[in-house]
Design a protein around this motif. Structure first.
Motif, PDB file in Angstrom:
ATOM      1  N   ALA A 175      -0.339  -1.627   3.266  1.00 32.43           N
ATOM      2  CA  ALA A 175       0.309  -0.315   3.379  1.00 32.43           C
ATOM      3  C   ALA A 175      -0.175   0.373   4.645  1.00 32.43           C
ATOM      4  CB  ALA A 175      -0.015   0.535   2.158  1.00 32.43           C
ATOM      5  N   SER A 176       0.750   1.022   5.361  1.00 32.14           N
ATOM      6  CA  SER A 176       0.360   1.722   6.586  1.00 32.14           C
ATOM      7  C   SER A 176      -0.503   2.929   6.251  1.00 32.14           C
ATOM      8  CB  SER A 176       1.581   2.129   7.398  1.00 32.14           C
ATOM      9  OG  SER A 176       2.431   2.955   6.648  1.00 32.14           O
ATOM     10  N   ASP A 177      -0.196   3.629   5.171  1.00 32.41           N
ATOM     11  CA  ASP A 177      -1.017   4.745   4.685  1.00 32.41           C
ATOM     12  C   ASP A 177      -0.738   4.897   3.197  1.00 32.41           C
ATOM     13  OD1 ASP A 177      -2.593   6.960   4.348  1.00 32.41           O
ATOM     14  OD2 ASP A 177      -1.240   8.342   5.352  1.00 32.41           O
ATOM     15  N   ALA A 178      -1.595   4.316   2.382  1.00 34.31           N
ATOM     16  CA  ALA A 178      -1.380   4.305   0.935  1.00 34.31           C
ATOM     17  C   ALA A 178      -1.331   5.710   0.339  1.00 34.31           C
ATOM     18  CB  ALA A 178      -2.467   3.482   0.251  1.00 34.31           C
ATOM     19  N   GLY A 210       5.783   3.136   3.129  1.00 35.06           N
ATOM     20  CA  GLY A 210       4.457   3.161   3.739  1.00 35.06           C
ATOM     21  C   GLY A 210       3.316   3.203   2.746  1.00 35.06           C
ATOM     22  N   GLN A 211       3.607   3.553   1.492  1.00 30.50           N
ATOM     23  CA  GLN A 211       2.563   3.640   0.480  1.00 30.50           C
ATOM     24  C   GLN A 211       2.340   2.313  -0.247  1.00 30.50           C
ATOM     25  OE1 GLN A 211       3.516   6.942  -2.054  1.00 30.50           O
ATOM     26  NE2 GLN A 211       3.482   8.394  -0.378  1.00 30.50           N
ATOM     27  N   TYR A 212       3.140   1.314   0.072  1.00 32.21           N
ATOM     28  CA  TYR A 212       3.059   0.021  -0.603  1.00 32.21           C
ATOM     29  C   TYR A 212       2.807  -1.090   0.400  1.00 32.21           C
ATOM     30  CZ  TYR A 212       5.453   2.551  -4.346  1.00 32.21           C
ATOM     31  OH  TYR A 212       5.794   3.461  -5.309  1.00 32.21           O
ATOM     32  N   GLU A 213       2.313  -2.227  -0.123  1.00 30.15           N
ATOM     33  CA  GLU A 213       2.279  -3.430   0.697  1.00 30.15           C
ATOM     34  C   GLU A 213       3.723  -3.858   0.931  1.00 30.15           C
ATOM     35  OE1 GLU A 213       0.055  -6.324  -1.495  1.00 30.15           O
ATOM     36  OE2 GLU A 213      -1.850  -5.579  -0.734  1.00 30.15           O
ATOM     37  N   ILE A 214       3.974  -4.472   2.066  1.00 31.74           N
ATOM     38  CA  ILE A 214       5.321  -4.955   2.352  1.00 31.74           C
ATOM     39  C   ILE A 214       5.263  -6.482   2.363  1.00 31.74           C
ATOM     40  CG2 ILE A 214       7.225  -4.971   3.993  1.00 31.74           C
ATOM     41  CD1 ILE A 214       6.289  -2.198   4.889  1.00 31.74           C
ATOM     42  N   ASN A 261       0.262  -3.178  -5.428  1.00 25.07           N
ATOM     43  CA  ASN A 261      -0.800  -4.180  -5.427  1.00 25.07           C
ATOM     44  C   ASN A 261      -0.847  -4.979  -6.722  1.00 25.07           C
ATOM     45  OD1 ASN A 261      -1.570  -3.359  -2.886  1.00 25.07           O
ATOM     46  ND2 ASN A 261      -3.102  -1.933  -3.638  1.00 25.07           N
ATOM     47  N   ALA A 262      -0.466  -4.374  -7.841  1.00 23.82           N
ATOM     48  CA  ALA A 262      -0.597  -5.021  -9.134  1.00 23.82           C
ATOM     49  C   ALA A 262       0.575  -5.943  -9.465  1.00 23.82           C
ATOM     50  CB  ALA A 262      -0.728  -3.959 -10.215  1.00 23.82           C
ATOM     51  N   ALA A 263       1.711  -5.785  -8.813  1.00 21.24           N
ATOM     52  CA  ALA A 263       2.906  -6.551  -9.162  1.00 21.24           C
ATOM     53  C   ALA A 263       3.379  -7.389  -7.986  1.00 21.24           C
ATOM     54  CB  ALA A 263       4.011  -5.596  -9.599  1.00 21.24           C
ATOM     55  N   ILE A 264       4.262  -8.343  -8.287  1.00 24.20           N
ATOM     56  CA  ILE A 264       4.862  -9.121  -7.205  1.00 24.20           C
ATOM     57  C   ILE A 264       6.321  -8.727  -6.991  1.00 24.20           C
ATOM     58  CG2 ILE A 264       3.296 -11.057  -7.519  1.00 24.20           C
ATOM     59  CD1 ILE A 264       5.640 -12.597  -8.798  1.00 24.20           C
TER      60      ILE A 264
END
Length: 184
Positions: A118-121, A90-94, A78-81
């Protein structure tokens, strides 16, 4: 006729016995239905995750063809691009982006097309893992994938392989860039 009063007994509720019998029947029905309901909910969540990821792959491929440029799918925190080098997607935004400068990482010059949460952070109930290492999915201008990929999406149950296989699916991305969904 006028001197007699008629008393009718009108029932205005349930007796204690009727309520206890109703509660017992409901308890038995819930004991039978609850495990099936939990399986149904879990199966639907996993189907949604699988279909969402396969749809994202199709979207990225079609954007690469339409824009005639490289398009990359990768996880990001979430903090980086920039892309995360992790096997547990699954723990990250895609994110899906057009790699304008061709360096394989997202930066300010690149065009962000889409991000899914994320599907399940926490990784405690469902997992989306990249099988065979870390890295991103890159589609060339012709819509071809740089390499073949396999992603496993399954329900996490503290290492119970049979449970994970029962509710798990794999999304396989071929060199032509087409996703295929198979059982684990």
């Amino acid at each position: 006729m006028f001197g007699k009063t008629i008393f009718l007994k009108i029932q205005r509720g349930f007796t204690l016995i009727e309520l206890l019998i109703t509660m017992a029947v409901l308890g038995v029905l819930m004991a039978i239905a609850l495990p099936n309901l939990q399986s149904f909910i879990l199966s639907n969540r996993l189907s949604s995750d699988v279909n969402g990821f396969a749809g994202l792959v199709n979207y990225a491929r079609s954007e690469a063809i339409a824009r005639n440029q490289d398009v990359i799918i990768c996880p990001r925190s979430n903090a980086a691009i920039t892309c995360q080098a992790d096997q547990l997607w699954g723990q990250y935004e895609i994110q899906v982006f057009v790699d304008v400068n061709g360096n394989g990482q997202r930066n300010a010059a690149d065009i962000l097309l889409k991000t899914i949460p994320a599907s399940d952070a926490t990784g405690n109930s469902r997992a989306l893992t990249r099988n065979g290492g870390v890295g991103s999915i890159k589609f060339g201008a012709a819509g071809l994938s740089q390499t073949a990929h396999r992603f496993d999406i399954f329900a996490v149950n503290s290492g119970d392989a049979a449970f994970e296989a029962q509710y798990g699916r794999s999304v396989c991305i071929s060199l032509p860039g087409r996703p295929r969904i198979i059982a684990l």
